[in-house]
Design a protein around this motif. Sequence first.
Motif, PDB file in Angstrom:
ATOM      1  N   PRO A 159       4.326  -3.412 -16.910  1.00 48.06           N
ATOM      2  CA  PRO A 159       4.894  -4.670 -17.424  1.00 48.06           C
ATOM      3  C   PRO A 159       5.967  -5.173 -16.446  1.00 48.06           C
ATOM      4  O   PRO A 159       6.715  -4.368 -15.889  1.00 48.06           O
ATOM      5  N   LEU A 160       5.979  -6.480 -16.261  1.00 50.84           N
ATOM      6  CA  LEU A 160       6.912  -7.060 -15.296  1.00 50.84           C
ATOM      7  C   LEU A 160       8.351  -6.849 -15.770  1.00 50.84           C
ATOM      8  O   LEU A 160       8.669  -7.128 -16.919  1.00 50.84           O
ATOM      9  N   ASP A 161       9.196  -6.329 -14.887  1.00 51.43           N
ATOM     10  CA  ASP A 161      10.588  -6.099 -15.270  1.00 51.43           C
ATOM     11  C   ASP A 161      11.461  -6.369 -14.041  1.00 51.43           C
ATOM     12  O   ASP A 161      11.958  -5.455 -13.395  1.00 51.43           O
ATOM     13  N   LEU A 162      11.584  -7.662 -13.715  1.00 52.83           N
ATOM     14  CA  LEU A 162      12.275  -8.027 -12.471  1.00 52.83           C
ATOM     15  C   LEU A 162      13.786  -7.828 -12.583  1.00 52.83           C
ATOM     16  O   LEU A 162      14.419  -8.355 -13.493  1.00 52.83           O
ATOM     17  N   LYS A 163      14.325  -7.069 -11.635  1.00 50.31           N
ATOM     18  CA  LYS A 163      15.774  -6.857 -11.596  1.00 50.31           C
ATOM     19  C   LYS A 163      16.258  -7.041 -10.153  1.00 50.31           C
ATOM     20  O   LYS A 163      15.519  -6.757  -9.213  1.00 50.31           O
ATOM     21  N   PRO A 164      17.503  -7.514  -9.984  1.00 51.24           N
ATOM     22  CA  PRO A 164      17.989  -7.671  -8.606  1.00 51.24           C
ATOM     23  C   PRO A 164      18.194  -6.312  -7.928  1.00 51.24           C
ATOM     24  O   PRO A 164      18.536  -5.328  -8.588  1.00 51.24           O
ATOM     25  N   LEU A 165      17.968  -6.284  -6.631  1.00 52.14           N
ATOM     26  CA  LEU A 165      18.066  -5.042  -5.866  1.00 52.14           C
ATOM     27  C   LEU A 165      19.438  -4.377  -6.019  1.00 52.14           C
ATOM     28  O   LEU A 165      19.558  -3.151  -5.935  1.00 52.14           O
ATOM     29  N   THR A 166      20.460  -5.215  -6.263  1.00 53.18           N
ATOM     30  CA  THR A 166      21.810  -4.662  -6.421  1.00 53.18           C
ATOM     31  C   THR A 166      21.902  -3.731  -7.628  1.00 53.18           C
ATOM     32  O   THR A 166      22.836  -2.951  -7.737  1.00 53.18           O
ATOM     33  N   GLU A 167      20.939  -3.830  -8.546  1.00 53.86           N
ATOM     34  CA  GLU A 167      20.981  -2.953  -9.730  1.00 53.86           C
ATOM     35  C   GLU A 167      20.163  -1.675  -9.559  1.00 53.86           C
ATOM     36  O   GLU A 167      20.127  -0.825 -10.444  1.00 53.86           O
ATOM     37  N   ALA A 168      19.477  -1.550  -8.412  1.00 63.12           N
ATOM     38  CA  ALA A 168      18.621  -0.373  -8.221  1.00 63.12           C
ATOM     39  C   ALA A 168      19.459   0.870  -7.913  1.00 63.12           C
ATOM     40  O   ALA A 168      20.486   0.781  -7.229  1.00 63.12           O
ATOM     41  N   THR A 169      19.017   2.017  -8.427  1.00 71.21           N
ATOM     42  CA  THR A 169      19.680   3.269  -8.067  1.00 71.21           C
ATOM     43  C   THR A 169      19.227   3.647  -6.654  1.00 71.21           C
ATOM     44  O   THR A 169      18.221   3.111  -6.154  1.00 71.21           O
ATOM     45  N   ALA A 170      19.950   4.591  -6.027  1.00 70.80           N
ATOM     46  CA  ALA A 170      19.588   4.998  -4.667  1.00 70.80           C
ATOM     47  C   ALA A 170      18.155   5.534  -4.648  1.00 70.80           C
ATOM     48  O   ALA A 170      17.383   5.277  -3.711  1.00 70.80           O
ATOM     49  N   GLU A 171      17.818   6.261  -5.707  1.00 67.37           N
ATOM     50  CA  GLU A 171      16.469   6.841  -5.790  1.00 67.37           C
ATOM     51  C   GLU A 171      15.402   5.748  -5.849  1.00 67.37           C
ATOM     52  O   GLU A 171      14.390   5.802  -5.162  1.00 67.37           O
ATOM     53  N   GLU A 172      15.670   4.722  -6.683  1.00 65.03           N
ATOM     54  CA  GLU A 172      14.724   3.599  -6.765  1.00 65.03           C
ATOM     55  C   GLU A 172      14.632   2.872  -5.421  1.00 65.03           C
ATOM     56  O   GLU A 172      13.553   2.531  -4.952  1.00 65.03           O
ATOM     57  N   ARG A 173      15.807   2.664  -4.833  1.00 68.21           N
ATOM     58  CA  ARG A 173      15.832   1.889  -3.584  1.00 68.21           C
ATOM     59  C   ARG A 173      14.939   2.500  -2.509  1.00 68.21           C
ATOM     60  O   ARG A 173      14.296   1.799  -1.742  1.00 68.21           O
ATOM     61  N   ALA A 174      14.880   3.830  -2.497  1.00 68.69           N
ATOM     62  CA  ALA A 174      14.057   4.506  -1.494  1.00 68.69           C
ATOM     63  C   ALA A 174      12.568   4.188  -1.693  1.00 68.69           C
ATOM     64  O   ALA A 174      11.767   4.294  -0.766  1.00 68.69           O
ATOM     65  N   GLN A 175      12.202   3.756  -2.911  1.00 70.49           N
ATOM     66  CA  GLN A 175      10.782   3.485  -3.179  1.00 70.49           C
ATOM     67  C   GLN A 175      10.439   1.995  -3.168  1.00 70.49           C
ATOM     68  O   GLN A 175       9.311   1.604  -3.417  1.00 70.49           O
ATOM     69  N   ILE A 176      11.444   1.155  -2.946  1.00 75.36           N
ATOM     70  CA  ILE A 176      11.200  -0.296  -3.013  1.00 75.36           C
ATOM     71  C   ILE A 176      10.911  -0.841  -1.616  1.00 75.36           C
ATOM     72  O   ILE A 176      11.725  -0.690  -0.712  1.00 75.36           O
TER      73      ILE A 176
END
Length: 516
Positions: A159-176
């Motif tokens: 499901p679409l769940d758009l969030k700004p990159l500034t809210e991503a955790t370090a772990e998420e950021r590595a996968q984006i």
Amino acid sequence: MSASKSSSDNARNVLMDKIVSLCKRRGFVFQSSEIYGGLNGCWDYGPLGAELKKNLKDYWWRRMVRDRDDVVGMDGAILQNRSVWQASGHEKTFSDPLVDCKETKARFRADQIFYTPAIIGGDSHGYVSITESPSMEEEAQQKIRKIQKKGGIKGEIAPLDLKPLTEATAEERAQIPSPNATEPGTLTEPRQFNLMFKTYVGPVEDDKNVTYLRPETAQAIFVQFKNVLETSRVKPPFGIAQIGKAFRNEINPRNFTFRSREFEQMEIEYFCRPEDGMRLLDEWLETRLKFYEEIGIPRDKLHILDVPEKERAHYSKGTYDIEYEFPFGVQELEGVAYRTDYDLTKHQEHSGKPLEYFDPNTKEKFIPHVVEPSAGVDRTVLALICQAFDEETVTNDKGKEETRTVLRFAPRMAPIKCGVFPLLKNKPELVAKAREVQEMLRVHMNVFYDEGGAVGRRYRRQDEIGTPFCVTIDFDTLGENGDETKDTVTVRERDAMTQERIAIKDLLGYLLERIS
Ligand code: ATP
């Protein structure tokens, strides 16, 4: 996302392209330094754009300063002592989060990249990212479908769940992945990038001589607060207004003139007693909304965002953003903020100079609180053009259908108020009379004399730049068809395209009533 959303996005892009192209073709806005390939984020206003912008600024000044007893104007320097920017907090914190894509070398503002999970289950495929736009939901979904198709990846679309990159955790950021790459791991860590343009005062380029081009006009008002108070007959509640250039080294200038690196602001700092701040915030919002109506931006195209506390500056007790429905999305025109006593307190602390006001009635000293309506000139000009732009199908002289492009500016904003045409250019009597009418009107308004081509064509040229009235001098004017029509002209109105016969002696009054 439905097909109609997609076609409406497409229509909005087409509309914006038409507006940008009209602006260039008719001399409203040019790319700055165009013959050298331009300078990103900088624009030059051509002859008509300069008039439009001036009308806007003059009207703002008239309504916000001259029509009021409680607001005075000032005109501060663009360069200020560096201490101003240290005290205001700009040197430390006026920054945006910047990320680079190591693969494509593209540069983004982290808060303008949005990410969402892509495919869950099966061969789970992390995330996709997209840059902020009105159509980003649809674009994100297309991207995900593409990944699934191309890689033959099983599993379900998340499901679409758009969030700004500034809210991503370090772990998420590595996968984006970056918005223009497919594999993750190419985006750098966000780092704060200061938006002020740095420069040196005097010939020596060392740290002692550093200052900045002002990123807002407001600070000069705060630091001159005491001087204005002592030299003008004002006392709180009162405001100081200023119009002037501001500079921000935006990471991603975009949407035509909307986000530029050099732009102009129209700002008021309204000083008041602390207990009146919240009430005045609401009053100023109303005053400003009324202003937009007066310049031809209807209330139903404006959105008021009551900025939630976590998104406000820490010192603000309330902020409204006034937003306009641009073709590229609903975006901010103006911020109306209750800034408490933050700015004056900071400048008092850093300068060591008292910036309090002594109230002779209550015999008490206090640092005034401030409500600030801060509007962008360029964004408002762009809103005026977007709002005015219209195309309609009309039947021409030869009975054929054609598209009429018309800018339906409120007459008080229109760059040219009246076109003056002799019916024929090779009849000296017509030309002389038309020149006479032009001379009579030009003292009072911006008029444009045009003798080239058929009158119908001349009307269309004026429609396209938003001229509300055109006056034609013909043989009736000269008295060739009897005394009844002698010294009368045809006045043609832009929107309804109606024509009226008006006596030359009544013409000025007729026009002034309709343009001011
Ligand atoms: P944004 O969030 O869009 O960057 P902002 O909230 O930082 O804007 P303010 O600092 O409140 O903007 O500035 C007040 C006004 O100045 C804005 O409402 C806008 O009209 C104008 N403005 C700010 N930055 C720019 C820019 N880069 N280009 C054109 N106008 C601008």
